[in-house]
Design a protein around this motif. Structure first.
Motif, PDB file in Angstrom:
ATOM      1  N   PHE A 116       8.699  85.978  35.707  1.00  0.00           N
ATOM      2  CA  PHE A 116       7.879  84.880  35.192  1.00  0.00           C
ATOM      3  C   PHE A 116       7.710  83.789  36.247  1.00  0.00           C
ATOM      4  O   PHE A 116       6.595  83.310  36.496  1.00  0.00           O
ATOM      5  CB  PHE A 116       8.515  84.299  33.930  1.00  0.00           C
ATOM      6  CG  PHE A 116       7.830  83.062  33.423  1.00  0.00           C
ATOM      7  CD1 PHE A 116       6.673  83.153  32.656  1.00  0.00           C
ATOM      8  CD2 PHE A 116       8.325  81.796  33.721  1.00  0.00           C
ATOM      9  CE1 PHE A 116       6.028  82.010  32.197  1.00  0.00           C
ATOM     10  CE2 PHE A 116       7.690  80.654  33.259  1.00  0.00           C
ATOM     11  CZ  PHE A 116       6.534  80.767  32.492  1.00  0.00           C
ATOM     12  N   ASN A 121       3.448  85.447  31.055  1.00  0.00           N
ATOM     13  CA  ASN A 121       3.257  85.326  32.501  1.00  0.00           C
ATOM     14  C   ASN A 121       1.877  84.782  32.833  1.00  0.00           C
ATOM     15  O   ASN A 121       1.714  83.998  33.783  1.00  0.00           O
ATOM     16  CB  ASN A 121       3.468  86.688  33.171  1.00  0.00           C
ATOM     17  CG  ASN A 121       4.934  87.091  33.182  1.00  0.00           C
ATOM     18  OD1 ASN A 121       5.824  86.247  33.172  1.00  0.00           O
ATOM     19  ND2 ASN A 121       5.194  88.380  33.196  1.00  0.00           N
ATOM     20  N   SER A 139       4.293  82.821  38.180  1.00  0.00           N
ATOM     21  CA  SER A 139       3.834  81.443  37.985  1.00  0.00           C
ATOM     22  C   SER A 139       3.656  80.719  39.313  1.00  0.00           C
ATOM     23  O   SER A 139       2.737  79.902  39.464  1.00  0.00           O
ATOM     24  CB  SER A 139       4.826  80.676  37.111  1.00  0.00           C
ATOM     25  OG  SER A 139       4.921  81.242  35.814  1.00  0.00           O
TER      26      SER A 139
END
Length: 385
Positions: A305, A248, A309
């Motif tokens: 994730f 991550n 992001s």
């Protein structure tokens, strides 16, 4: 100069989480309760918020370089005091000073960028700072876990003092004064409060500030709850969880780097909105699946994730747009943004924990709620800019 500012910006986020794995050992060594040791973290976070509110406006009056050098010098001494603290009470006091002094690096680094750049240039520079700030809370526990066995919890604070000393040298040799005398303002507390109050009535500034703060609120919600969700709910090992943390962090870093490359072509406002849409879709999906009991590991991990992001498209652009609203008071603007950020961070952790340790619902709800606030703020407060 940017690398020196990135170091100044990143040391305090490292200092938040680097010593967490040492809490049990600290409690034994200091003959303190778990609550007493946890207060050291609360004191540091409070110091970060208070310090930014004080140092940011003062840097608008006195310039950037002197307060930044003073703050990093005091941060070195505070780290040494933490390492030598004989009791939990003294450690709490030292950590508060550690937070106040460390706030200088965060608030003034943003202000320096605001002095030197506007628009796309500012968004690119803030991108580098945000990469540091986003990665630090993820990797800090991993670094601390490796250090505590080798040098103990006192050694961790010595390492932090060393990083602060390196920051001092970087500022001394690489960061010039960026606020000319003709752009500084005189007056006392009343002037500071008046200028700060003006920012708090600027709707676009508040919209971008809330987008930044609650975008990071999504990250803080994940960091606070993910150890329990990934290990207790999904049954992952500590090693696998560490790999996911690292992945991550890499995702956030990669998106921040991509933002720096494409912001010149697409613009900060568009990329901010794209990031908020992606974060909203993923966090809302995560929340719905968790609430209905359909959330499984192989779906949760990629959703988180992408959510984390997407912060790489939000943080730098929201900061650049917010500080640009106050070209004559970049320190005050930076102070408000930073104080709200760390104030929210101090609030999120206990709130997420109220829902229990064996369910993903609190984490998913907190992440989705933070995203909704961030997106609504931009739409309602800054939509017409």
């Amino acid at each position: 100069m940017l690398l020196a500012l990135a170091l100044a910006y990143g040391v305090s986020p490292l200092a938040i989480d680097m010593y967490l794995s040492a809490f049990p050992r600290m409690a034994r060594d200091l003959h303190a309760s778990a609550t007493g040791v946890q207060l050291t973290l609360t004191a540091f976070m409070t110091g970060l918020a208070v310090g930014q509110l004080v140092i940011g406006p003062l840097s608008d009056r006195w310039g950037r370089r002197r307060p930044l050098l003073a703050g990093t010098a005091v941060s070195v001494l505070a780290g040494l005091l933490c390492a030598a603290a004989p009791s939990a009470g003294l450690l709490v006091a030292a950590r508060f000073v550690h937070g106040v002094s460390g706030a200088a690096g965060i608030v003034i680094a943003r202000a320096v960028v605001g002095d030197r750049a506007r628009g796309v240039g500012a968004a690119r520079a803030y991108g580098l700072l945000m990469m540091t700030a986003g990665v630090a809370p993820v990797v800090a526990p991993l670094i601390g876990g490796a250090l505590v066995g080798a040098v103990g919890w006192r050694g961790i604070f010595l390492v932090l003092a060393g990083l602060a000393a390196l920051t001092f040298l970087g500022v001394l040799f690489l960061v010039p004064e960026t606020l000319p005398h003709d752009r500084r303002y005189g007056g006392g507390l009343a002037t500071i409060l008046r200028r700060t109050g003006t920012l708090l009535t600027d709707r676009p500034f508040l919209g971008y500030a809330f987008a930044f703060v609650f975008g990071f609120g999504t990250l803080f919600s994940y960091l606070a709850a993910s150890p329990f969700v990934y290990q207790n709910v999904f049954g992952l090992s500590i090693g696998t969880y560490a790999v996911i943390l690292a992945a991550n962090a890499i995702g956030f870093t990669a998106t921040s780097a991509l933002n720096r490359r494409i912001v010149r072509r697409l613009g900060a406002r568009l990329l901010l909105r794209v990031g908020l849409v992606i974060m909203s879709v993923c966090s809302t999906t995560l929340c719905l699946l968790a609430g209905t009991g359909l959330l499984v590991r192989d779906v949760a991990v990629p959703l988180v994730f992408v959510t984390v992001s997407s912060l790489g498209l939000i943080a730098a652009n929201a900061t650049a747009l917010a500080v640009a609203r106050a070209p004559q008071a970049a320190g005050s603007a930076s102070a408000i943004v930073g104080a709200l950020q760390f104030g929210l961070a101090a609030t999120v952790s206990p709130l997420v924990g109220l829902g229990g340790e064996n369910t993903a619902v609190p984490m998913a709800v907190a992440m989705a709620a933070s995203t909704v606030v961030a997106g609504t703020a931009v739409l309602v407060l800054a939509g017409s800019e």
